[in-house]
Design an enzyme around this catalytic site. Structure first.
Site, short mmCIF file in Angstrom:
data_model
loop_
_atom_site.label_atom_id
_atom_site.label_comp_id
_atom_site.label_asym_id
_atom_site.label_seq_id
_atom_site.Cartn_x
_atom_site.Cartn_y
_atom_site.Cartn_z
N GLY A 33 -4.69 6.51 -7.55
CA GLY A 33 -3.24 5.84 -7.56
C GLY A 33 -2.85 5.63 -6.09
O GLY A 33 -3.57 5.56 -5.00
N ALA A 34 -1.46 5.46 -5.90
CA ALA A 34 -1.00 4.63 -4.50
C ALA A 34 -1.60 3.50 -4.53
O ALA A 34 -2.37 3.31 -3.18
CB ALA A 34 -0.81 5.93 -3.56
N GLU A 37 -3.64 -2.73 -1.08
CA GLU A 37 -4.61 -4.00 -1.31
C GLU A 37 -6.23 -3.66 -1.17
O GLU A 37 -6.66 -4.62 -1.81
CB GLU A 37 -4.26 -4.81 -0.14
N HIS A 39 -7.51 -1.23 -2.77
CA HIS A 39 -7.92 -1.01 -4.23
C HIS A 39 -8.04 -2.07 -5.00
O HIS A 39 -8.77 -2.50 -5.67
CB HIS A 39 -6.78 -0.03 -4.77
N GLN A 63 -10.86 18.25 -5.45
CA GLN A 63 -11.43 17.32 -4.18
C GLN A 63 -10.31 17.80 -2.98
O GLN A 63 -10.66 17.28 -1.87
CB GLN A 63 -11.71 16.02 -4.26
N GLU A 150 -15.97 0.59 0.96
CA GLU A 150 -16.84 1.08 2.24
C GLU A 150 -15.88 1.98 3.10
O GLU A 150 -16.58 2.77 4.07
CB GLU A 150 -17.49 -0.11 2.82
N ASP A 152 -14.54 4.64 2.43
CA ASP A 152 -15.06 5.83 2.16
C ASP A 152 -16.54 5.83 2.04
O ASP A 152 -17.23 6.09 1.03
CB ASP A 152 -14.33 6.66 0.93
N MET A 186 -6.93 0.27 5.47
CA MET A 186 -5.94 0.47 4.49
C MET A 186 -6.31 1.76 3.60
O MET A 186 -7.38 2.06 3.46
CB MET A 186 -5.69 -0.65 3.26
O1 PAF Z 1 -11.70 7.70 -3.18
C1 PAF Z 1 -11.12 8.02 -4.08
O2 PAF Z 1 -9.81 7.88 -4.51
C2 PAF Z 1 -11.39 9.30 -4.73
O3 PAF Z 1 -12.20 9.98 -3.99
C3 PAF Z 1 -11.99 9.04 -6.23
C4 PAF Z 1 -13.35 8.39 -5.86
C5 PAF Z 1 -11.03 8.25 -7.13
C6 PAF Z 1 -12.32 10.33 -6.97
O4 PAF Z 1 -11.38 11.10 -7.11
#
Ligand code: PAF
Length: 280
Positions: A33-34, A37, A39, A63, A150, A152, A186
């Site tokens: 969420g949150a 651009e 996403h 996580q 990318e 992450d 971002m």
């Molecule tokens: O990148 C993220 O937002 C999170 O690590 C993910 C891939 C949605 C897993 O919770």
């Protein structure tokens, strides 16, 4: 039209079963969420490739290695649904926590090797949480394609390894990092930056670009790195977790530029941890 929000696995499967029967392909964009651009660029890529698109929103407690970080993580579900409206997706899956981690849940998906360095070193357990939730989301949505940023990059490589190792029939597609005009990558975490910190934040990308140029000119990371870290700290960052040159494929440490080399950084700015990476 705002896409329907479903919160349980049976509701999700009732929809995907119909799509599968009709021979339609399904793309999933997993998020916490949150939405920004970055996403939305993943969602557009999914829209362009797949007949049906599911965006998942789940702030995954497994996580977060710091409970305060989990508590502070921005939650903006209504706003997220509004942002997705213009792209025209098919479903938003916002699972109730027990749909992901039912009582008695006892399984962890752990990818070795790729998780030992970079964010894996400074955030113990983080990637086990990511691999566990993403494998569940892949299986629950039965998607054919999954879209990850990318930004992450380590996460992207871990998810690819996990899906291949577990024979999950899904193609994991990496999409380029989207940046603010001043170069800041971002991230949902940018919302946590104060106005003063936001002004300092682009220094991370600035320094990384300079390091990349120096490496391309034949420099060695072992020589360039310490001065670059000092520049990041001098700009007001509190700590550099890492600034490292690694191979994109297996994340092995490098000292000089090569075709597959990427520069990775993570640094703390007034309590907010920013990460970034660029090709060299
Ligand atoms: O990148 C993220 O937002 C999170 O690590 C993910 C891939 C949605 C897993 O919770």
């Amino acid at each position: 039209m705002i896409a329907p929000i479903v919160r349980t696995l049976p509701e999700l499967r009732a929809e995907t079963k119909v799509w599968r029967k009709a021979g339609e392909t399904i793309g999933v964009v997993p998020t916490m969420g949150a939405l920004h651009e970055g996403h939305l660029s993943l969602v557009r890529a999914a829209r362009a490739k797949c007949d049906r698109v599911i965006v998942t929103i789940f702030v995954n407690p497994k996580q977060f290695n710091d409970p305060k970080d989990l508590e502070n993580y921005p939650r903006t579900e209504q706003e997220d649904a509004r942002k997705l409206k213009s792209i025209g997706i098919d479903l938003i899956y916002v699972p109730d926590p027990d749909q992901i981690y039912p009582e008695g849940f006892a399984t962890t998906v752990s990818v070795s090797g790729l998780t030992d360095m970079l964010c894996g070193e400074s955030r113990p357990g983080h990637f086990d949480g990511v691999a566990t939730v993403v494998s569940k989301l892949f299986l629950q949505t039965s998607a054919d394609f999954a879209f990850f940023g990318e930004k992450d990059f380590q996460q992207l490589q871990i998810v690819r390894r996990m899906a291949a190792d577990l024979d999950i029939e899904i193609e994991v597609i990496g999409c380029p990092t989207i940046r603010e005009e001043d170069g800041l990558a971002m991230s949902s975490r940018n919302l946590l930056l104060s106005d003063r910190s936001r002004i300092k934040a682009p220094v991370l990308a600035e320094v990384m670009n300079d390091v990349r140029d120096a490496l391309r000119a034949g420099g060695r990371m072992s020589e360039i790195g310490p001065e670059a870290e000092a520049r990041i700290l001098a700009a007001g960052f509190n700590k550099v977790d890492y600034l490292e040159l690694r191979a994109g494929r297996d994340l092995g440490l490098l000292d000089t530029a090569s075709e597959d080399a990427r520069l990775f950084a993570a640094a703390w700015l007034a309590g907010v941890r920013l990460i970034d990476n660029i090709g060299v």
